[in-house]
Design an enzyme around this catalytic site. Sequence first.
Site, short mmCIF file in Angstrom:
data_model
loop_
_atom_site.label_atom_id
_atom_site.label_comp_id
_atom_site.label_asym_id
_atom_site.label_seq_id
_atom_site.Cartn_x
_atom_site.Cartn_y
_atom_site.Cartn_z
CG HIS A 127 114.07 42.33 120.43
ND1 HIS A 127 114.75 42.94 121.15
CD2 HIS A 127 113.56 43.06 119.40
CE1 HIS A 127 115.33 43.93 120.47
NE2 HIS A 127 114.56 44.13 119.34
CG ASP A 164 119.02 44.77 115.35
OD1 ASP A 164 118.65 44.04 114.33
OD2 ASP A 164 118.50 45.75 116.28
CG HIS A 166 116.12 47.73 118.19
ND1 HIS A 166 116.05 47.44 117.02
CD2 HIS A 166 115.29 48.64 118.83
CE1 HIS A 166 115.18 48.42 116.46
NE2 HIS A 166 114.70 49.14 117.47
ZN LIG Z 1 116.78 45.99 115.56
#
Ligand SMILES: [Zn+2]
Length: 316
Positions: A127, A164, A166
């Site tokens: 991220h 993942d 996300h």
């Molecule tokens: Zn994640």
Amino acid sequence: MKLPVLVYKGDKLASYGFGDPHPFGLDRHDVFHDELAAAGLGDAIKYATPRSASVDDLLLFHTADYIDKVSKMSAEGKGYLDDGDTPALPGIFEAASDVVGTTLAAVDAIMAGTAKRAFVPIAGLHHAGRNNAAGFCVFNDCGVAVEYLRKQNGLQRIAYVDIDAHHGDGMFYGFEDDADLIFADIHEDGRHLYPGTGAAEETGKGRARGTKLNIPMPPGSDDSDFQMAWSRVEAYLDHAKPEFILFQCGADSLEGDPITHLCYTEQTHAAAATALCRLADKHCAGRIVATGGGGYNRRNLARAWTRVVQSFVEAG
Ligand SMILES: [Zn+2]
């Protein structure tokens, strides 16, 4: 001679985390390593030692202003680096630099020919953007690794594959206009989960438009749903012919994760790892580095990551 799979282990890596009750606690490293040790892989794996990244390494991906901000906030040890997910704990600058350094160490070992596959459990901090922290991620080790492979090793077409739960927004937007960053990301639909991005229509911009693959999955998707999506990833990678593969195998896509809603088993992680080794052998001399990514159910992360390492061993 069969080369061992490198697995990174040590205090430098274990120290990246945010303590109880933050989901990204400091126990994740040891929970994984206990499970891996119990798997009894013997000489097929070789433990390797984490190392630090230099500021020059960080600058390959991150802006000087952002690195400076993290350094100062880490020294003060107060507040958040983002809007409330990523605490600026004392020493977080050093811990985050150690994550990056360790992923670079894995890249170096593979490029030197001492291994074909490597696994870094506490890494894949997908991220973090070029100019910001986000979602428990301070520095983006895979982003730095892409630029490092280009600068140090003269490679250009690097594949980044992310399973993942996300979306890997730091990687996607960090290379959105870079047609040579081969990007495939299967994640829970952003309408239901942080960070809200990664729609199928997001395929890159400018000269990179149409070159990247985002596959959002509905909440509740299981192993068979994943396999249908994954066949597109394999075809895409086979066509793209990468020179090196970075694999973010976040375990928060397994059923029972406390903060997501996908329902894979660790068999998904094993199957993806096996398929990526096959593609790596075909296109890039077997070269693959896997990073642990997310995963907040301890049993899940221990089992999924161990299965990735086992799959690397079985792939030879
Ligand atoms: Zn994640």
